[in-house]
Design a protein around this motif. Sequence first.
Motif, PDB file in Angstrom:
ATOM      1  N   ASP A 130       0.810  -1.215   0.000  1.00 13.69           N
ATOM      2  CA  ASP A 130       0.000   0.000   0.000  1.00 13.69           C
ATOM      3  C   ASP A 130       0.847   1.270   0.000  1.00 13.69           C
ATOM      4  N   SER A 131       2.102   1.136  -0.431  1.00 18.35           N
ATOM      5  CA  SER A 131       3.023   2.264  -0.639  1.00 18.35           C
ATOM      6  C   SER A 131       3.542   2.902   0.650  1.00 18.35           C
ATOM      7  N   ALA A 132       3.427   2.200   1.768  1.00 16.92           N
ATOM      8  CA  ALA A 132       3.988   2.712   3.021  1.00 16.92           C
ATOM      9  C   ALA A 132       5.503   2.521   3.029  1.00 16.92           C
ATOM     10  N   HIS A 133       6.198   3.473   3.630  1.00 14.87           N
ATOM     11  CA  HIS A 133       7.657   3.400   3.731  1.00 14.87           C
ATOM     12  C   HIS A 133       8.074   2.215   4.596  1.00 14.87           C
ATOM     13  N   LEU A 134       9.063   1.450   4.141  1.00 11.61           N
ATOM     14  CA  LEU A 134       9.628   0.352   4.916  1.00 11.61           C
ATOM     15  C   LEU A 134      11.035   0.708   5.402  1.00 11.61           C
ATOM     16  N   TYR A 135      11.941   0.964   4.455  1.00  7.63           N
ATOM     17  CA  TYR A 135      13.315   1.343   4.791  1.00  7.63           C
ATOM     18  C   TYR A 135      14.014   1.784   3.521  1.00  7.63           C
ATOM     19  N   PHE A 136      15.211   2.324   3.679  1.00  8.69           N
ATOM     20  CA  PHE A 136      16.026   2.703   2.534  1.00  8.69           C
ATOM     21  C   PHE A 136      17.088   1.640   2.279  1.00  8.69           C
ATOM     22  N   HIS A 137      17.394   1.426   1.014  1.00  5.20           N
ATOM     23  CA  HIS A 137      18.393   0.420   0.646  1.00  5.20           C
ATOM     24  C   HIS A 137      19.720   0.677   1.358  1.00  5.20           C
ATOM     25  N   SER A 138      20.113   1.929   1.438  1.00  6.07           N
ATOM     26  CA  SER A 138      21.405   2.283   2.034  1.00  6.07           C
ATOM     27  C   SER A 138      21.466   1.979   3.526  1.00  6.07           C
ATOM     28  N   GLN A 207      11.369   3.898  -5.844  1.00  7.80           N
ATOM     29  CA  GLN A 207      10.662   3.175  -4.788  1.00  7.80           C
ATOM     30  C   GLN A 207      10.478   1.738  -5.253  1.00  7.80           C
ATOM     31  N   ARG A 208      11.055   0.830  -4.492  1.00  5.84           N
ATOM     32  CA  ARG A 208      10.952  -0.587  -4.828  1.00  5.84           C
ATOM     33  C   ARG A 208       9.888  -1.239  -3.945  1.00  5.84           C
ATOM     34  N   ARG A 209       8.914  -1.867  -4.599  1.00  9.02           N
ATOM     35  CA  ARG A 209       7.785  -2.419  -3.852  1.00  9.02           C
ATOM     36  C   ARG A 209       8.092  -3.846  -3.391  1.00  9.02           C
ATOM     37  N   VAL A 210       7.800  -4.100  -2.135  1.00  6.23           N
ATOM     38  CA  VAL A 210       7.971  -5.431  -1.547  1.00  6.23           C
ATOM     39  C   VAL A 210       6.593  -6.008  -1.287  1.00  6.23           C
ATOM     40  N   HIS A 211       6.285  -7.120  -1.934  1.00  2.45           N
ATOM     41  CA  HIS A 211       4.980  -7.753  -1.714  1.00  2.45           C
ATOM     42  C   HIS A 211       5.113  -9.245  -1.919  1.00  2.45           C
ATOM     43  N   ASN A 212       4.083  -9.991  -1.564  1.00  2.00           N
ATOM     44  CA  ASN A 212       4.206 -11.447  -1.549  1.00  2.00           C
ATOM     45  C   ASN A 212       4.234 -12.068  -2.933  1.00  2.00           C
ATOM     46  N   ARG A 213       4.044 -11.266  -3.982  1.00  2.00           N
ATOM     47  CA  ARG A 213       4.173 -11.789  -5.339  1.00  2.00           C
ATOM     48  C   ARG A 213       5.500 -11.402  -5.982  1.00  2.00           C
ATOM     49  N   SER A 214       6.313 -10.646  -5.261  1.00  2.00           N
ATOM     50  CA  SER A 214       7.585 -10.225  -5.835  1.00  2.00           C
ATOM     51  C   SER A 214       8.483 -11.443  -6.044  1.00  2.00           C
ATOM     52  N   LEU A 215       9.371 -11.318  -7.006  1.00  2.00           N
ATOM     53  CA  LEU A 215      10.177 -12.458  -7.435  1.00  2.00           C
ATOM     54  C   LEU A 215      10.991 -13.051  -6.301  1.00  2.00           C
ATOM     55  N   SER A 216      11.524 -12.200  -5.435  1.00  2.00           N
ATOM     56  CA  SER A 216      12.448 -12.666  -4.401  1.00  2.00           C
ATOM     57  C   SER A 216      11.758 -13.256  -3.182  1.00  2.00           C
ATOM     58  N   SER A 217      10.430 -13.193  -3.123  1.00  2.00           N
ATOM     59  CA  SER A 217       9.718 -13.591  -1.902  1.00  2.00           C
ATOM     60  C   SER A 217       9.865 -15.075  -1.594  1.00  2.00           C
ATOM     61  N   GLY A 218      10.080 -15.912  -2.610  1.00  2.00           N
ATOM     62  CA  GLY A 218      10.186 -17.349  -2.363  1.00  2.00           C
ATOM     63  C   GLY A 218      11.541 -17.920  -2.731  1.00  2.00           C
ATOM     64  N   TRP A 219      12.589 -17.136  -2.490  1.00  2.00           N
ATOM     65  CA  TRP A 219      13.916 -17.479  -3.028  1.00  2.00           C
ATOM     66  C   TRP A 219      14.379 -18.885  -2.660  1.00  2.00           C
ATOM     67  N   TYR A 220      14.239 -19.263  -1.393  1.00  2.00           N
ATOM     68  CA  TYR A 220      14.779 -20.562  -0.968  1.00  2.00           C
ATOM     69  C   TYR A 220      13.696 -21.618  -0.774  1.00  2.00           C
ATOM     70  N   GLN A 221      12.511 -21.391  -1.326  1.00  2.00           N
ATOM     71  CA  GLN A 221      11.502 -22.435  -1.288  1.00  2.00           C
ATOM     72  C   GLN A 221      11.963 -23.612  -2.138  1.00  2.00           C
ATOM     73  N   LYS A 222      11.622 -24.804  -1.699  1.00  2.00           N
ATOM     74  CA  LYS A 222      12.055 -25.994  -2.419  1.00  2.00           C
ATOM     75  C   LYS A 222      11.563 -25.970  -3.859  1.00  2.00           C
ATOM     76  N   GLY A 223      12.461 -26.315  -4.778  1.00  2.00           N
ATOM     77  CA  GLY A 223      12.108 -26.380  -6.181  1.00  2.00           C
ATOM     78  C   GLY A 223      12.081 -25.047  -6.888  1.00  2.00           C
ATOM     79  N   ASN A 224      12.419 -23.944  -6.173  1.00  2.00           N
ATOM     80  CA  ASN A 224      12.395 -22.625  -6.793  1.00  2.00           C
ATOM     81  C   ASN A 224      13.503 -22.522  -7.838  1.00  2.00           C
ATOM     82  N   LEU A 225      13.149 -22.083  -9.036  1.00  2.00           N
ATOM     83  CA  LEU A 225      14.124 -21.987 -10.125  1.00  2.00           C
ATOM     84  C   LEU A 225      15.154 -20.895  -9.901  1.00  2.00           C
ATOM     85  N   LEU A 226      14.871 -19.961  -8.994  1.00  2.00           N
ATOM     86  CA  LEU A 226      15.828 -18.890  -8.723  1.00  2.00           C
ATOM     87  C   LEU A 226      17.143 -19.460  -8.198  1.00  2.00           C
ATOM     88  N   LEU A 227      17.051 -20.413  -7.288  1.00  2.00           N
ATOM     89  CA  LEU A 227      18.264 -20.990  -6.705  1.00  2.00           C
ATOM     90  C   LEU A 227      19.056 -21.774  -7.748  1.00  2.00           C
TER      91      LEU A 227
END
Length: 314
Positions: A130-138, A207-227
């Motif tokens: 919902d576009s709320a501030h989370l943190y800065f990358h730096s 502004q980089r959006r973090v949400h549960n559909r973002s690519l990195s959200s399931g990085w280490y889930q079993k069978g994930n092609l990202l790994l």
Amino acid sequence: MEQLPLVSIICLCYNHARFLRPALNSVLAQTYPNLEILIVDDCSTDGSVRIIQEYLQAYPQLRFISTKYNRGNTTAFNMGWRGSSGRFILDFATDDVLLPERVAQQVQLFQQLGPSYGVVYSDAEYISDDSAHLYFHSQKHLPALDGDVFAEVLRRYFICPPSMLIRREVFEELGGYDETLAYEDFDFWVRSARKYKYAYLPEVTTQRRVHNRSLSSGWYQKGNLLLASTVVVCRKAATLIKTQEEREALTVRLKYEARHAYLTGNRKEAGQFLEMLQQVAGKQVLYRFIEVLNKYNIDLGFLRELYYRLRHKS
């Protein structure tokens, strides 16, 4: 007066209907005057194309490319940049937001740099659904580096991917993103940083959006092609290292990936990282132990879960 260089913004959309309007509005609000804007839709199923058509009618300068069927992010982007003409390329996911001075600030820095610099990157603000501030990358990924960053991109994550503006020649030399991979960032950094320098702009431009559909959200889930893609990139990196510093940097990366792959039950990838680690750095006592645990399917994943519970509690 010399015309400002053309910048091509490749707007990548896949089921971003919820975020698409603020994303495209942020592109249209750029203060930089010489832009080429291409919207590439990777066969969205959520109404994104209907929204894109509204923008095409309202803003005739926009160009549209459909991938016809879902091809994945790397292929969709390659279709976009190959259809573009800009001297500089911006890879923009349409769930993110560009701040108005983004392109102008980065082009200005590029114009102060020589041709050995291929990438300008910057700070970014992370925002929620919902576009709320989370943190800065730096706040989490300092120090940022300038110049030769090859060893450091092997060692750690410190570049916010959507903050990059890239010289066209870099993509031409690399042939674009590797379309066999499930994600592009790490591979692009490794291949481009081997030859080109990077420059850091200490400004929040994105502004980089973090949400549960973002690519990195399931990085280490079993069978994930990202790994599996990370395994491929590490193998590429092993063929590119030239110095002991770079070898040590890749060793740090391989240890990190091997630990996390093992502790999340990704046995195949853990074995591949451990094998590469031995080839790059020789025998490592702790990781020989992990290799045995991995081989015999002994699960210590609770240690990782305990660590993150304690970390987030503190």
